[in-house]
Design a protein around this motif. Structure first.
Motif, PDB file in Angstrom:
ATOM      1  N   ASP A   1       0.834  -1.207   0.000  1.00  0.00           N
ATOM      2  CA  ASP A   1       0.000   0.000   0.000  1.00  0.00           C
ATOM      3  C   ASP A   1       0.867   1.255   0.000  1.00  0.00           C
ATOM      4  N   ASP A   2       1.933   1.251   0.799  1.00  0.00           N
ATOM      5  CA  ASP A   2       2.842   2.405   0.859  1.00  0.00           C
ATOM      6  C   ASP A   2       3.543   2.635  -0.476  1.00  0.00           C
TER       7      ASP A   2
ATOM      8  N   LYS B   1      -3.869   3.643  -4.773  1.00  0.00           N
ATOM      9  CA  LYS B   1      -4.151   2.988  -3.489  1.00  0.00           C
ATOM     10  C   LYS B   1      -4.948   1.706  -3.707  1.00  0.00           C
TER      11      LYS B   1
ATOM     12  N   HIS C   1       1.125   7.039  -6.724  1.00  0.00           N
ATOM     13  CA  HIS C   1      -0.068   7.814  -6.352  1.00  0.00           C
ATOM     14  C   HIS C   1      -1.343   7.017  -6.555  1.00  0.00           C
TER      15      HIS C   1
ATOM     16  N   SER D   1       1.166   4.163  -2.967  1.00  0.00           N
ATOM     17  CA  SER D   1       0.853   5.546  -2.608  1.00  0.00           C
ATOM     18  C   SER D   1       2.030   6.488  -2.883  1.00  0.00           C
TER      19      SER D   1
END
Length: 405
Positions: A273-274, A283, A281, A277
């Motif tokens: 997820d990181d 999720k 950009h 993100s």
């Protein structure tokens, strides 16, 4: 492009490449109104397009926006036929370099790959995985994927890749053409096909009309599909190399990870997820995180994959059933015209072609017996090939009771 590009490109080479792109672009599109209009004077149209590109005055035409409901509701932005020729030209140039870059288990929009290949690879992972009873699968999805692809990040990645690996003399031309296509806003001056009410019920994160600034690639363009693969390539490397996941496969924004340590899969979920993100950009879709024991199998690309069998998904079964019902209603009180018969044959053969890849003999038999006997005045089911063909005579055919597995 603000200036002439004669310095960077040979006119004859470009024109020949555009002819090649045109011939590949028109496959399965020759009966479309846009394609027919272009084909009437395709030679002069291609020479004109070549001149526009060389003189630096080419700009994409307005797109046509519409909604499709099968297999799921989604928004399509269809580029004009001449723009699709440019897309094919560009992808023809870049694909040989992309193919050397992409991992084996990125399946979408690639030659000799696709959904069936992706299903067979993941099926192989599960079937051959040691200790299935104590192993786990993590299946993830990206929320609003195409609508949130960041154009600046995409172009910067492409720029670095082309400057490093692209060896042809038209490098500057390709980069400038990429910039035009990527930063073109298809929403601007688009033509709405159908009604604006068709968008009712479509989530905002699935529409370019609501995309953040400088984000979003139109579903429906060849360039969007290939650029999406490129955009996700470093993520593929992150999963397989950094996180050391050997059994991994991705089709666009739908991907699976298989591992024998459930705690490890839980630990890397925040890392995934990181990464999405921070670097892309994007999720994860919070409602599409699927985690369970490998022995229970999983659903991937519309197919339920078990360790010893492949089942077609309920959505596909339902769509096939609905298509049969619709065509039965059509022929109930009316004699079908040529277009109706062609549509029936194309639809039925499309589903039969899909089902033949999986364990669907009894399902196929059950569904085919639902087809109205009225249709067998006009079509014939080839038992050996498992496909419908048109018959010239109107002699009524009995519904076949057997067909090839």
């Amino acid at each position: 492009m603000q200036r002439s590009l004669f310095t960077y490109l040979d006119k004859n080479s470009l024109t020949l490449d555009l002819f090649e792109a045109y011939y590949s672009c028109r496959k399965n599109k020759r009966n479309k109104r846009n394609a027919l209009a272009f084909e009437l004077n395709f030679e002069s149209e291609l020479f004109k397009l070549s001149d526009e590109l060389l003189q630096g005055i080419y700009q994409p035409s307005p797109s046509t926006a519409f909604i499709v409901t099968k297999p799921v509701k989604r928004e399509i932005f269809a580029a004009s036929f001449r723009d699709r020729v440019v897309h094919h030209y560009l992808i023809n140039k870049l694909n040989p370099y992309f193919e050397k870059l992409f991992i084996k288990d990125s399946y979408a929009c690639r030659e000799n790959k696709g959904t069936h290949y992706g299903v067979s690879r993941v099926y192989g992972f599960i079937k051959n995985y040691p200790n299935k009873n104590n192993s786990y699968v993590l299946k993830l999805d990206i929320e609003g994927f195409f609508m949130h692809i960041n154009k600046e990040i995409l172009f910067k990645k492409l720029q670095g890749f082309i400057n490093r690996f692209y060896k042809l003399d038209d490098k500057i031309f390709i980069l400038e053409l990429l910039h035009i296509i990527i930063f073109n806003n298809p929403v601007q001056d688009c033509l709405i096909k159908g009604s604006k009410l068709d968008w009712h019920g479509l989530p905002p994160n699935k529409s370019l009309f609501y995309s953040p600034r400088n984000c979003g690639l139109p579903i429906g363009n060849l360039t969007s599909q290939v650029f999406a693969n490129f955009y996700m390539h470093e993520f593929d490397v992150f999963i397989t190399k950094k996180l050391n996941i050997k059994n991994y496969g991705r089709y666009v924004d739908d991907f699976v990870l298989i591992h024998d340590d459930n705690n490890y899969l839980k630990q890397i979920l925040p890392k995934i997820d990181d990464y999405l993100s921070c670097y892309l950009h994007l999720k994860l879709h919070p409602k599409k995180i699927y985690f369970q024991g490998l022995e229970r199998g999983m659903k991937f690309l519309g197919v339920v994959i078990k360790s010893n069998r492949l089942y077609i998904g309920n959505r596909t079964k339902g769509n096939f059933h609905q298509a049969i019902y619709n065509y039965n209603q059509l022929i109930l009180h009316n004699e079908p015209n040529k277009s109706d018969i062609q549509g029936f044959i194309a639809t039925m053969n499309s589903y039969l072609g899909l089902l033949k890849h999986y364990n669907t003999f009894y399902l196929k038999k059950r569904l085919l017996f639902k087809i109205s006997s009225n249709w067998y005045q006009w079509v014939h089911l080839d038992i050996k090939e498992n496909k419908f063909n048109r018959i010239k005579s109107k002699q009524v055919k009995k519904i076949p009771v057997q067909f090839a597995r």
